[in-house]
Write a protein that holds these residues in place. Structure first.
Motif, PDB file in Angstrom:
ATOM      1  N   ALA A 115      -2.242 -13.838  39.438  1.00 10.31           N
ATOM      2  CA  ALA A 115      -2.215 -15.276  39.190  1.00 10.31           C
ATOM      3  C   ALA A 115      -1.053 -15.988  39.854  1.00 10.31           C
ATOM      4  CB  ALA A 115      -2.187 -15.542  37.686  1.00 10.31           C
ATOM      5  N   PHE A 116       0.110 -15.331  39.958  1.00  7.77           N
ATOM      6  CA  PHE A 116       1.285 -16.008  40.490  1.00  7.77           C
ATOM      7  C   PHE A 116       1.272 -15.953  42.019  1.00  7.77           C
ATOM      8  CE2 PHE A 116       3.647 -14.776  36.342  1.00  7.77           C
ATOM      9  CZ  PHE A 116       2.944 -15.744  35.652  1.00  7.77           C
ATOM     10  N   SER A 117       0.329 -16.667  42.580  1.00  5.67           N
ATOM     11  CA  SER A 117       0.118 -16.711  44.019  1.00  5.67           C
ATOM     12  C   SER A 117      -0.341 -18.110  44.396  1.00  5.67           C
ATOM     13  CB  SER A 117      -0.938 -15.669  44.414  1.00  5.67           C
ATOM     14  OG  SER A 117      -1.224 -15.723  45.791  1.00  5.67           O
ATOM     15  N   GLU A 118      -0.121 -18.502  45.647  1.00  7.94           N
ATOM     16  CA  GLU A 118      -0.545 -19.840  46.075  1.00  7.94           C
ATOM     17  C   GLU A 118      -2.062 -19.982  46.057  1.00  7.94           C
ATOM     18  OE1 GLU A 118       2.770 -21.639  49.036  1.00  7.94           O
ATOM     19  OE2 GLU A 118       1.614 -19.959  49.870  1.00  7.94           O
ATOM     20  N   TYR A 119      -2.754 -18.905  46.416  1.00  8.83           N
ATOM     21  CA  TYR A 119      -4.215 -18.862  46.350  1.00  8.83           C
ATOM     22  C   TYR A 119      -4.610 -17.609  45.576  1.00  8.83           C
ATOM     23  CZ  TYR A 119      -4.529 -22.581  49.836  1.00  8.83           C
ATOM     24  OH  TYR A 119      -4.427 -23.779  50.495  1.00  8.83           O
ATOM     25  N   VAL A 120      -5.634 -17.734  44.733  1.00 12.96           N
ATOM     26  CA  VAL A 120      -5.964 -16.672  43.785  1.00 12.96           C
ATOM     27  C   VAL A 120      -7.442 -16.320  43.870  1.00 12.96           C
ATOM     28  CG1 VAL A 120      -6.009 -16.027  41.348  1.00 12.96           C
ATOM     29  CG2 VAL A 120      -4.144 -17.458  42.224  1.00 12.96           C
ATOM     30  N   ILE A 121      -7.739 -15.019  43.967  1.00 12.09           N
ATOM     31  CA  ILE A 121      -9.122 -14.539  43.897  1.00 12.09           C
ATOM     32  C   ILE A 121      -9.550 -14.510  42.441  1.00 12.09           C
ATOM     33  CG2 ILE A 121     -10.649 -12.580  44.313  1.00 12.09           C
ATOM     34  CD1 ILE A 121      -8.774 -11.741  46.580  1.00 12.09           C
ATOM     35  N   ALA A 122     -10.683 -15.136  42.131  1.00  7.86           N
ATOM     36  CA  ALA A 122     -11.142 -15.237  40.745  1.00  7.86           C
ATOM     37  C   ALA A 122     -12.574 -14.758  40.600  1.00  7.86           C
ATOM     38  CB  ALA A 122     -11.032 -16.681  40.261  1.00  7.86           C
ATOM     39  N   ASP A 123     -12.893 -14.283  39.404  1.00  7.19           N
ATOM     40  CA  ASP A 123     -14.256 -13.886  39.058  1.00  7.19           C
ATOM     41  C   ASP A 123     -14.883 -14.965  38.173  1.00  7.19           C
ATOM     42  OD1 ASP A 123     -14.188 -11.334  40.322  1.00  7.19           O
ATOM     43  OD2 ASP A 123     -12.958 -10.598  38.654  1.00  7.19           O
ATOM     44  N   PRO A 124     -16.114 -15.371  38.442  1.00 10.99           N
ATOM     45  CA  PRO A 124     -16.779 -16.370  37.583  1.00 10.99           C
ATOM     46  C   PRO A 124     -16.838 -15.953  36.120  1.00 10.99           C
ATOM     47  CG  PRO A 124     -17.989 -16.114  39.637  1.00 10.99           C
ATOM     48  CD  PRO A 124     -16.935 -15.037  39.628  1.00 10.99           C
ATOM     49  N   ASP A 125     -16.890 -14.636  35.859  1.00 12.66           N
ATOM     50  CA  ASP A 125     -17.016 -14.161  34.483  1.00 12.66           C
ATOM     51  C   ASP A 125     -15.757 -14.365  33.652  1.00 12.66           C
ATOM     52  OD1 ASP A 125     -19.653 -13.407  34.630  1.00 12.66           O
ATOM     53  OD2 ASP A 125     -19.222 -11.319  35.121  1.00 12.66           O
ATOM     54  N   THR A 126     -14.641 -14.747  34.282  1.00 13.50           N
ATOM     55  CA  THR A 126     -13.424 -15.035  33.520  1.00 13.50           C
ATOM     56  C   THR A 126     -12.847 -16.393  33.924  1.00 13.50           C
ATOM     57  OG1 THR A 126     -12.134 -13.745  35.132  1.00 13.50           O
ATOM     58  CG2 THR A 126     -12.813 -12.621  33.111  1.00 13.50           C
ATOM     59  N   THR A 127     -13.722 -17.291  34.365  1.00 12.24           N
ATOM     60  CA  THR A 127     -13.296 -18.603  34.844  1.00 12.24           C
ATOM     61  C   THR A 127     -13.954 -19.705  34.020  1.00 12.24           C
ATOM     62  OG1 THR A 127     -12.979 -17.770  37.100  1.00 12.24           O
ATOM     63  CG2 THR A 127     -13.257 -20.136  36.864  1.00 12.24           C
ATOM     64  N   ILE A 128     -13.213 -20.785  33.805  1.00 13.49           N
ATOM     65  CA  ILE A 128     -13.706 -21.945  33.067  1.00 13.49           C
ATOM     66  C   ILE A 128     -13.687 -23.156  33.994  1.00 13.49           C
ATOM     67  CG2 ILE A 128     -13.297 -23.521  31.132  1.00 13.49           C
ATOM     68  CD1 ILE A 128     -11.792 -21.211  29.763  1.00 13.49           C
TER      69      ILE A 128
END
Length: 385
Positions: A115-128
């Motif tokens: 998370a502590f990055s300028e750009y972050v890879i995210a999964d839809p299953d843990t995103t709001i």
């Protein structure tokens, strides 16, 4: 024309070059858990999204990974972040470039995502995803802010790990039905309601499930917890708190979540549910019936919520903990269908806002490691540089 060309060039360089992130140093010394490094710009898979970070939240799991063999030198720190969607994988639906989101990920664990990055890879299953029209763009001022609706990037960053934890606990481990009529006479005991997870668990129990909520907290937090949905708030310091809970819930305390998760708190939860014939008790560590004194004649199921299992199998030190498809199915059903209609009504906890930039990562982790923050989430904005 020259201005547009220059802007395009800068974006291309950023998207294909290096970005900054706070990574683990391998040190356990005070204020030396992380350092800022240049890392390659992250590349997403077809089932992922890329977020341009706006605000971050610190969690106890971040410093615990840093000082244990759960996290290695060079891993990107951080588990909670909010921001704006920059890229969407070809297999992802429901998200578009420009969406305002928050996400939780297993930070401190990988060298290409945290998370502590300028750009972050995210999964839809843990995103709001949030309603951008209700979001304020200006940052919250440095200092303390009261709980309230999720209408800021700081507030959004503060809730995702907690909501994923509650989702897994309620939907899979406790197996609570979403039939509000069936839940009308049932109680859930949430031990330590002013914790980050407890604060959200109270709201989900009431908003989504329609359960009667009993919780514990110090007296100074009673009014706040009642205002977000707790029906009964008791002082955990009272010598007769267990008897008070039994008197209120009687034989209808069907579910319990111990967010404090010590042997002492689990024993109290177990004793407080004595009159219920069948009860499920969940906790956030690895405690079970062998951790406390139990009565073998009672029908009690003990469960443990390890939030990272919603993503994949977990190897934490010498422990290997597999996930399973039933767990993921229960969680996803709740995350994508039951929870979204209620996001607009959920309130974040009190916030402690630090100075913007990765310079706040180490101070944030030390505040948590030294247990100097209670009833607040530590958040900070991305640098404006």
């Amino acid at each position: 024309m020259r201005s547009n060309s220059s802007l395009t060039s800068k974006v291309y360089i950023k998207m294909s070059g290096q970005i900054k992130a706070a990574v683990l140093t391998g040190s356990t010394e005070k204020n030396q858990l992380t350092e800022v490094k240049d890392i390659p710009f992250p590349k997403i898979h077809d089932d992922q999204i890329l977020i341009k970070a706006v605000s971050y939240a610190a969690n106890p799991t971040d410093w615990k990974h840093a000082v244990s063999d759960w996290g290695n030198k060079g891993n990107i720190s951080g588990s909670d972040v909010s921001g704006v969607v920059e890229q969407v994988g070809s297999k992802v639906t429901g998200y578009s470039k420009g969406d305002v989101v928050s996400t939780f990920l297993h930070g401190n664990y990988y060298q290409n995502r945290g998370a502590f990055s300028e750009y972050v890879i995210a999964d839809p299953d843990t995103t709001i995803k949030y309603n951008i029209e209700k979001f304020r763009n200006e940052p919250l001022s440095v200092g303390n802010h009261k709980f309230g609706p999720i209408d800021s990037y700081e507030g959004a960053a503060s809730v995702t790990l907690g909501l994923v934890t509650v989702a897994l606990s309620f939907a899979h481990n406790l197996h609570i039905s979403t039939d509000r009529n069936a839940n009308a006479s049932k109680y859930i005991l949430i031990w330590s309601g002013s914790t980050a997870t407890g604060f959200l668990a109270i709201q989900v129990a009431k908003l989504v499930y329609g359960l009667n909520v009993i919780t514990t907290a110090s007296k100074k937090n009673h009014d706040v917890l009642k205002s977000i949905g707790a029906d009964h708030v008791l002082d955990y310091k009272d010598k007769d708190v267990v008897e008070q809970i039994k008197k209120i819930g009687g034989e209808n305390i069907t579910y319990a979540l111990d967010t404090f998760s010590t042997q002492e708190s689990l024993q109290s939860v177990y004793d407080a549910t004595e009159n219920t014939k069948d009860v499920v008790i969940d906790n956030l560590l690895f405690l079970n019936e062998n951790s406390i004194k139990t009565n073998p004649s009672r029908n009690v199921k003990f469960t443990q919520t390890l939030v990272y299992l919603v993503m994949e199998d977990q190897k934490l030190g010498n422990m290997f903990i597999p996930t399973n498809e039933e767990l993921k199915k229960d969680y996803r059903e709740f995350w994508h269908k039951a929870l979204p209609p209620h996001i607009k009504d959920i309130k974040h906890n009190n916030l402690k806002v630090l100075e913007p930039g990765f310079k706040s990562v180490n101070p944030a982790l030390e505040l948590l490691r030294e247990d100097k923050v209670t009833g607040e989430k530590i958040v900070f904005r991305a640098s404006s540089d």
